[in-house]
Design an enzyme around this catalytic site. Sequence first.
Site, PDB file in Angstrom:
ATOM      1  CE  LYS A  40      -4.016   1.795   0.510  1.00 53.91           C
ATOM      2  NZ  LYS A  40      -3.926   2.555  -0.911  1.00 53.91           N
ATOM      3  CE  LYS A  99       5.064   7.539  -2.031  1.00 52.96           C
ATOM      4  NZ  LYS A  99       3.952   7.938  -1.421  1.00 52.96           N
ATOM      5  CG  ASP A 133       3.113  11.151  -2.936  1.00 52.49           C
ATOM      6  OD1 ASP A 133       3.035  10.806  -1.472  1.00 52.49           O
ATOM      7  OD2 ASP A 133       4.300  11.899  -3.537  1.00 52.49           O
TER       8      ASP A 133
END
Length: 445
Positions: free
Chosen positions: A90, A126, A166
């Site tokens: 995640k 990520k 992000d």
Amino acid sequence: MRRNLQVVYDTVVRRNQGEPEFHQAVHEVLESLGPVFAQHPEYIEAAVLDRIVEPERQIMFRVPWIDDAGKVRVNRGYRVEFNSALGPYKGGLRFHPTVYSGIIKFLGFEQVFKNSLTGLAMGGGKGGSDFDPHDKSDNEVMRFCQSFMTELSRHIGEYTDVPAGDIGVGGREIGYLFGQYKRLTNRFEAGVLTGKGLTWGGSLARTEATGYGLIHFVTEMLRMEGQDLDGKVISVSGSGNVAIYAIEMAQQLGGRPITISDSSGYVVDPNGIDLELLKRVKLEERGRVSDYAALCSGARFVAGGSVWDVPVEIALPCATQNEIRGDHAVTLVKHGAKLVAEGANMPSTPEAIETFRQAGVKFGPAKAANAGGVATSGLEMQQNASREHWSFEKTATRLETIMSNLHIRCLEAADRYGCPGDYALGANAAGFVKVADAMLDQGVV
Ligand code: NDP
């Protein structure tokens, strides 16, 4: 650093050459884990550390797309699936021209411990691309996202890997990414991405969660000193998702944020940031902080300067990595700053952190202070799995409880490992031990 930890660090540097941000993130964690290994030799015997610094899987791919002029463009895409001991990978996707493997690895590594700290069942990962959405039309962003997802879709899934936003990836990008995933798989798999739109599986309070969570964490830090936010003058860097909602919650609690910034400079508004104007300029018009200053009497735009020159009691870096250098930290301390909490990931350099430590400035590290975003992504996954849609109040209250528990977890770990009040050590130790224990249970995999 202890000798056996130094050996692990040297191996990381040798294996990941030219990736200083990743080295920095690993060094910061290893440096603080000495007391943990002294109490847990079993981690050394099972080579947990050697395994935890090596991503389980790294994916790098070509992202070809066609711009509005009909020209073929090529970007590079990444997904680093770092650790799945606690749950599916995640972590967000970053679209920014500075993205390369070292940035994605540092973010993925930090994410493992942050997700562990939240207490939710999430591994860490990520991803992202060196694509810059800033100067692109909506159609260009859509075509890029569709191409990016065409490859990424092979690697993600509700039980495998769940990306989110992000820097440079907000609601618009998540929408295009989800649409393409659905088209490719012929499945409405809501739990495959978080940060979704509210009418198609998104969670209320997710947009606000990182900024709100940051302020909850700051409030807990202040409470330990018998203080609160009321009347406190605050500097905030950045002017994106995290910055905007940190300002919103700080204002609700009586604090006075007086700065915002972007990559062109900063704005100081001694009367306090006008949140409504900021949202209009940034969220509706996709403008710059200089546009805010032009529209706000009393606000001043400083091109290229450092937002950390502004005297404040509390500093909240909410833009990007290594934005508070050692000299900035010295200036903040000289001007009387008493608390720094990280909304961005790794915004303080090691020199800055050491300066804060020596000056007795309370320091809330990113792994703990900005964990509210991913925690609320976890709540979005829970809602998707049970096909429920919680109210804003329910989700926001859960977030507040998670941040309060996380704050306690940091302090308890700091006590247990002999450094009371050291949030950085506490966050690293508490996050690490939970992942390490799960890895021991699961054998050498
Ligand atoms: P946004 O894209 O919404 O905003 C980023 C902001 O930071 C913009 O104001 C941008 O200015 C500025 N910025 C980015 N890079 C630089 C740079 N190199 N120099 C100066 N300013 C820069 O991103 P978010 O608000 O979502 O993320 C901000 C930080 O918070 C990141 O470190 C991210 O990893 C972290 N974070 C975000 C979470 C989330 O839920 N969104 C969760 C946890 C952490 P400009 O427009 O000029 O580039």
